[in-house]
Design a protein around this motif. Structure first.
Motif, PDB file in Angstrom:
ATOM      1  N   LEU A  64       1.127  -1.275   0.307  1.00 15.95           N
ATOM      2  CA  LEU A  64      -0.198  -0.134   0.248  1.00 15.95           C
ATOM      3  C   LEU A  64       0.708   1.170   0.542  1.00 15.95           C
ATOM      4  CD1 LEU A  64      -3.209  -0.211   0.144  1.00 15.95           C
ATOM      5  CD2 LEU A  64      -2.812   0.268   2.110  1.00 15.95           C
ATOM      6  N   ALA A  65       1.909   1.316   0.180  1.00 16.91           N
ATOM      7  CA  ALA A  65       3.058   2.376   1.678  1.00 16.91           C
ATOM      8  C   ALA A  65       3.402   2.769  -0.280  1.00 16.91           C
ATOM      9  CB  ALA A  65       4.155   2.353   1.671  1.00 16.91           C
ATOM     10  N   ALA A  66       3.824   1.619  -1.379  1.00 14.04           N
ATOM     11  CA  ALA A  66       4.455   2.100  -2.192  1.00 14.04           C
ATOM     12  C   ALA A  66       3.500   2.322  -3.391  1.00 14.04           C
ATOM     13  CB  ALA A  66       4.890   0.401  -2.902  1.00 14.04           C
ATOM     14  N   LEU A  67       2.067   2.254  -3.502  1.00 13.50           N
ATOM     15  CA  LEU A  67       1.324   2.211  -4.299  1.00 13.50           C
ATOM     16  C   LEU A  67       1.120   3.900  -3.893  1.00 13.50           C
ATOM     17  CD1 LEU A  67      -1.475  -0.373  -4.195  1.00 13.50           C
ATOM     18  CD2 LEU A  67      -0.093   0.427  -5.790  1.00 13.50           C
ATOM     19  N   LEU A  68       0.873   3.919  -3.100  1.00 15.24           N
ATOM     20  CA  LEU A  68       0.659   5.195  -2.096  1.00 15.24           C
ATOM     21  C   LEU A  68       1.510   6.166  -2.353  1.00 15.24           C
ATOM     22  CD1 LEU A  68      -1.261   5.683   0.893  1.00 15.24           C
ATOM     23  CD2 LEU A  68      -2.350   5.783  -0.875  1.00 15.24           C
ATOM     24  N   ALA A  69       3.305   6.017  -2.567  1.00 14.18           N
ATOM     25  CA  ALA A  69       4.117   6.833  -3.013  1.00 14.18           C
ATOM     26  C   ALA A  69       3.903   7.423  -4.485  1.00 14.18           C
ATOM     27  CB  ALA A  69       5.457   6.118  -2.868  1.00 14.18           C
ATOM     28  N   ALA A  70       3.121   6.195  -5.436  1.00 13.88           N
ATOM     29  CA  ALA A  70       3.020   6.519  -6.072  1.00 13.88           C
ATOM     30  C   ALA A  70       2.336   7.879  -7.030  1.00 13.88           C
ATOM     31  CB  ALA A  70       2.781   5.048  -7.276  1.00 13.88           C
ATOM     32  N   ARG A  71       1.544   7.942  -5.882  1.00 10.70           N
ATOM     33  CA  ARG A  71       0.228   8.900  -6.157  1.00 10.70           C
ATOM     34  C   ARG A  71       0.963  10.517  -5.341  1.00 10.70           C
ATOM     35  NH1 ARG A  71      -4.958   7.011  -6.954  1.00 10.70           N
ATOM     36  NH2 ARG A  71      -5.096   5.729  -8.053  1.00 10.70           N
ATOM     37  N   GLU A  72       1.852  10.168  -4.846  1.00  9.30           N
ATOM     38  CA  GLU A  72       2.184  11.191  -3.606  1.00  9.30           C
ATOM     39  C   GLU A  72       1.885  12.766  -4.793  1.00  9.30           C
ATOM     40  OE1 GLU A  72       5.256  10.428  -1.721  1.00  9.30           O
ATOM     41  OE2 GLU A  72       5.519  11.961  -0.124  1.00  9.30           O
ATOM     42  N   ASP A  73       3.122  12.568  -5.979  1.00 10.89           N
ATOM     43  CA  ASP A  73       3.008  13.605  -6.795  1.00 10.89           C
ATOM     44  C   ASP A  73       1.500  14.034  -6.709  1.00 10.89           C
ATOM     45  OD1 ASP A  73       5.996  13.232  -7.436  1.00 10.89           O
ATOM     46  OD2 ASP A  73       5.035  12.100  -9.576  1.00 10.89           O
ATOM     47  N   HIS A  74       0.378  13.925  -7.253  1.00 11.92           N
ATOM     48  CA  HIS A  74      -0.948  14.126  -7.254  1.00 11.92           C
ATOM     49  C   HIS A  74      -1.219  15.327  -5.864  1.00 11.92           C
ATOM     50  CE1 HIS A  74      -5.114  14.107  -7.697  1.00 11.92           C
ATOM     51  NE2 HIS A  74      -4.485  14.568  -8.381  1.00 11.92           N
ATOM     52  N   LEU A  75      -1.010  14.384  -5.173  1.00 12.87           N
ATOM     53  CA  LEU A  75      -1.115  15.046  -4.118  1.00 12.87           C
ATOM     54  C   LEU A  75      -0.618  16.907  -3.693  1.00 12.87           C
ATOM     55  CD1 LEU A  75      -3.459  15.716  -1.960  1.00 12.87           C
ATOM     56  CD2 LEU A  75      -2.190  13.928  -0.498  1.00 12.87           C
ATOM     57  N   THR A  76       1.152  16.335  -3.882  1.00 12.77           N
ATOM     58  CA  THR A  76       2.091  17.221  -3.464  1.00 12.77           C
ATOM     59  C   THR A  76       1.191  18.563  -4.967  1.00 12.77           C
ATOM     60  OG1 THR A  76       3.582  15.728  -3.300  1.00 12.77           O
ATOM     61  CG2 THR A  76       4.158  18.324  -3.775  1.00 12.77           C
ATOM     62  N   GLN A  77       0.906  18.476  -6.179  1.00 12.07           N
ATOM     63  CA  GLN A  77       0.492  19.220  -7.009  1.00 12.07           C
ATOM     64  C   GLN A  77      -0.091  20.181  -6.174  1.00 12.07           C
ATOM     65  OE1 GLN A  77       0.108  17.060 -10.719  1.00 12.07           O
ATOM     66  NE2 GLN A  77       2.068  17.732 -11.488  1.00 12.07           N
ATOM     67  N   GLN A  78      -1.254  19.669  -6.260  1.00 13.65           N
ATOM     68  CA  GLN A  78      -2.436  19.844  -5.522  1.00 13.65           C
ATOM     69  C   GLN A  78      -1.813  20.945  -4.449  1.00 13.65           C
ATOM     70  OE1 GLN A  78      -5.173  16.591  -4.944  1.00 13.65           O
ATOM     71  NE2 GLN A  78      -6.485  18.249  -4.971  1.00 13.65           N
ATOM     72  N   LEU A  79      -1.284  20.584  -3.644  1.00 15.02           N
ATOM     73  CA  LEU A  79      -0.807  21.223  -2.431  1.00 15.02           C
ATOM     74  C   LEU A  79       0.236  23.066  -2.690  1.00 15.02           C
ATOM     75  CD1 LEU A  79       0.006  21.583   0.898  1.00 15.02           C
ATOM     76  CD2 LEU A  79       2.340  20.722   0.490  1.00 15.02           C
ATOM     77  N   GLU A  80       0.200  22.349  -4.011  1.00 14.95           N
ATOM     78  CA  GLU A  80       1.528  23.575  -4.375  1.00 14.95           C
ATOM     79  C   GLU A  80       0.278  24.374  -4.534  1.00 14.95           C
ATOM     80  OE1 GLU A  80       5.171  23.578  -5.821  1.00 14.95           O
ATOM     81  OE2 GLU A  80       5.018  22.129  -4.334  1.00 14.95           O
ATOM     82  N   ALA A  81      -0.710  24.246  -5.421  1.00 18.43           N
ATOM     83  CA  ALA A  81      -1.198  25.329  -6.426  1.00 18.43           C
ATOM     84  C   ALA A  81      -2.746  25.875  -5.187  1.00 18.43           C
ATOM     85  CB  ALA A  81      -3.170  24.162  -7.238  1.00 18.43           C
ATOM     86  N   ILE A  82      -2.709  25.117  -3.803  1.00 14.09           N
ATOM     87  CA  ILE A  82      -2.986  25.355  -2.792  1.00 14.09           C
ATOM     88  C   ILE A  82      -2.374  26.455  -2.379  1.00 14.09           C
ATOM     89  CG2 ILE A  82      -4.102  25.582  -0.952  1.00 14.09           C
ATOM     90  CD1 ILE A  82      -4.935  22.406  -1.620  1.00 14.09           C
TER      91      ILE A  82
END
Lengths: 196, 196
Positions: A64-82
């Motif tokens: 699960l952690a490996a799967l989420l790591a792959a998705r981390e970018d997406h959340l990080t991008q949103q964070l930047e945008a916010i």
DNA sequence: AACGCTAAGGAGACAGTCTCCGTTTGTCAA
DNA sequence: TTGACAAACGGAGACTGTCTCCTTAGCGTT
């Protein structure tokens, strides 16, 4: 030694291939059956033996952690945008919480291992959660400083309640509007106060 | 026919004895190991065969429903007390929600089957939940009428969020104060509004 | 006391987790 | 190239839990 760290060998080609294939298949399988699905089935779908799967990912949480790591970018991008939009701290916090809630809905049943990771602090997911709590605390503190968030609210509780909201979503006939509704409730509460 | 309903026979003495014993043991076992514990173990502890357990309680939910039925009195008493005290509707709602939250913490892992019961509406727990939602709606509507609860808040969402809070509690180092804290957050929200 | 039928018990089929170990295969040095 | 070695693979199988089925036991009645 040709520049690579001594004592650490590059992973063998087949190992890397299998690892990637497992992740790819698991992503799809969990999306369909939720994170509590059969790991042996994931191995079968990936065309590898159970041993191979468990060598790469000793526990379900590791996978699960490996799967989420792959998705981390997406959340990080949103964070930047916010952070970029930065109107007021309250809006930023709200948007961040919404992004978190959506993130925790990536797979059915995801909130459970995330909660688990927070109680026993020896899980591959713990670090991720801690990081997001810290981020939440940043937004929260700013909002509190600004006077738009109540004192006494703690980031950890807020994070947990967002997780809990994602957990609740799967009961509420699974429409995304109810997720938004519950997040609003979290922001404003059910009470109509004149506040102090 | 000696007064008993025709066509329905009184249960045999041993059947009744076993049923009671299973409930007694399950109460203790679930309290120790959570509601996801081994049913076969419950059967063993009760000194009956697996078949006997499953005949009395075909599913885990059936067993759970029977256990909760035994505890219903407690919640009902609180309900009466809240209604009796009746200061204002907002306080009453808050106290009711707190009682619900505590109820959902009776066993570790209890919120999960309760949430499940709300999504697929064919569970022995569904009726119980529906009833409590109705009660919640009563308190909520009164508070809204009184002007102390925001419009647009729905009882079902509120109930779900209380369940979710109980779900979250088991992560938060299990201290009851954090449960109360999260319920406060649910009432007032994190935002500090001047409201409209 | 005998009989009919309800309920008990537990073996066993099935599904999932996870380990262990014999076998295969990629890699690197000669 | 080739050979040797470590790394990685695969899957049988031990174990745990769920749930069913069918034989046996014994309750309650006549």
């Amino acid at each position: 030694m040709s520049g690579t760290t001594p004592g650490i060998r590059a992973p063998r080609a087949d190992a890397r291939r299998n690892r990637d294939r497992i992740l790819e298949v698991a992503e799809q399988y969990f999306a369909e059956h939720g994170v509590a699905g059969s790991l042996d089935q994931v191995a079968k779908n990936a065309g590898v033996g159970a041993g191979t799967l468990y060598r790469h990912f000793p526990t379900r949480e590791d996978l699960l952690a490996a799967l989420l790591a792959a998705r981390e970018d997406h959340l990080t991008q949103q964070l930047e945008a916010i952070r970029a939009d930065a109107t007021d701290a309250a809006t930023a916090l709200h948007r961040w919480l919404a992004a978190l809630a959506e993130w925790a809905c990536a797979f059915d049943g995801l909130p459970d291992p995330l909660r688990e990771a927070l109680s026993e602090n020896v899980s591959p997911l713990t670090l991720t959660c801690q990081g997001y709590i810290t981020t939440t605390d940043g937004f929260l503190a700013a909002a509190q400083h600004e006077g738009s968030a109540r004192k006494g609210v703690r980031a950890r509780d807020l994070f947990l309640l967002v997780l809990a909201t994602s957990w609740a979503r799967s009961a509420a006939m699974a429409d995304d509007s109810s997720l938004a509704g519950m997040l609003d409730l979290l922001r404003s509460g059910w009470a109509r106060t004149t506040d102090k």
